[in-house]
Design an enzyme around this catalytic site. Structure first.
Site, PDB file in Angstrom:
ATOM      1  CG  ASP A 111      12.129  -8.774  18.488  1.00 40.23           C
ATOM      2  OD1 ASP A 111      13.217  -8.187  18.656  1.00 40.23           O
ATOM      3  OD2 ASP A 111      11.960  -9.636  17.617  1.00 40.23           O
ATOM      4  CG  ASP A 127       6.278  -4.473  11.559  1.00 37.78           C
ATOM      5  OD1 ASP A 127       7.181  -3.656  11.861  1.00 37.78           O
ATOM      6  OD2 ASP A 127       5.999  -4.773  10.385  1.00 37.78           O
ATOM      7  CE  LYS A 191      23.936  -2.967  16.667  1.00 37.32           C
ATOM      8  NZ  LYS A 191      23.879  -4.426  16.435  1.00 37.32           N
TER       9      LYS A 191
END
Length: 239
Positions: A111, A127, A191
């Site tokens: 994260d 990143d 997602k």
């Protein structure tokens, strides 16, 4: 006797819905959100079971259907904050070694922000879009991953077409990483929004995975446009 008549009918019972008064300075939308949170059974279950958010139940329900979080699996959780998906993965892949006689897995959380430690998970501030991120992930894992999963979503702009493009770009980047770090036979979960992943993304996934499906788990709110794409049977990066 009168009590027996009312049993199961709903009559004579108190309304258990929690009502939230609109406080001074609080917008109506905030009040409605708070009311929904307080009355959401998934939110209540997450608190009771120690998960960091209701999103944990989305990956639980997806994995119950597809079964990729097996004991011994090595998992990369992209954009893992606040950590609910990693918590589920730790338990299911036996990262803590609590299930004797079962292989011990690994969970690697990635994260941009630092997150409170999760027992059994290895959390890194990185990143994943940066150059060399894939090599770092393989180095941290000591090899390749069996699962790359992502519950990431770009900050909402309030303009659906723009939001769709932003999350599609995130999914594309996650696929780039998955190609570099997944073992053959591995699984990719991400997602997406609206009607699902763009046709070009689905076509790309179909080239490198044996099976690609969209799923909307019950824990995903009915009024949310989110869906998840699940690609299984990684064939390897195209030459």
């Amino acid at each position: 006797m009168s009590g027996e008549k009312n049993k199961g009918s709903g009559r004579g019972r108190r309304d258990l819905t929690i009502r939230v008064k609109t406080a001074k300075g609080r917008k109506l939308s905030s009040t409605l959100w708070l009311r929904r949170q307080l009355n959401d059974p998934y939110v209540q279950s997450a608190r009771a079971e120690g998960y960091r958010g209701r999103a944990a139940y989305k990956i639980i329900e997806i994995d119950d259907k597809f079964g990729f979080l097996r004991p011994g699996a090595r998992v990369v959780d992209l954009g893992h904050a606040p950590g609910g998906w990693s918590q589920v993965a730790v338990a299911r892949v036996n990262a803590l070694g609590e299930r004797r006689g079962k292989p011990v897995g690994r969970v690697l959380g990635i994260d941009l922000q630092e997150v409170e430690a999760i027992p059994g998970a290895e959390l890194h501030v990185l990143d994943f879009l940066s150059e060399g991120a894939d090599a770092l992930v393989r180095d941290w894992l000591g090899g390749r991953a069996d699962v790359v999963m992502s519950d990431m979503a770009a900050a909402s702009s309030g303009h659906p077409p723009t939001d769709h493009l932003r999350i599609s770009a995130l999914v594309e980047a996650a696929i780039d990483l998955a190609e570099e770090v997944l073992e053959p036979g591995g699984t990719f979960v991400a997602k997406v929004l609206g009607g699902g992943a763009d046709a070009s993304l689905v076509a790309r996934l179909n080239r490198i995975f044996a099976k690609v499906q969209h799923v909307k788990p019950p824990a995903s709110r009915s009024d949310s446009s989110e869906k998840f794409i699940v690609a299984t049977g990684f064939r390897g990066k195209p030459v």
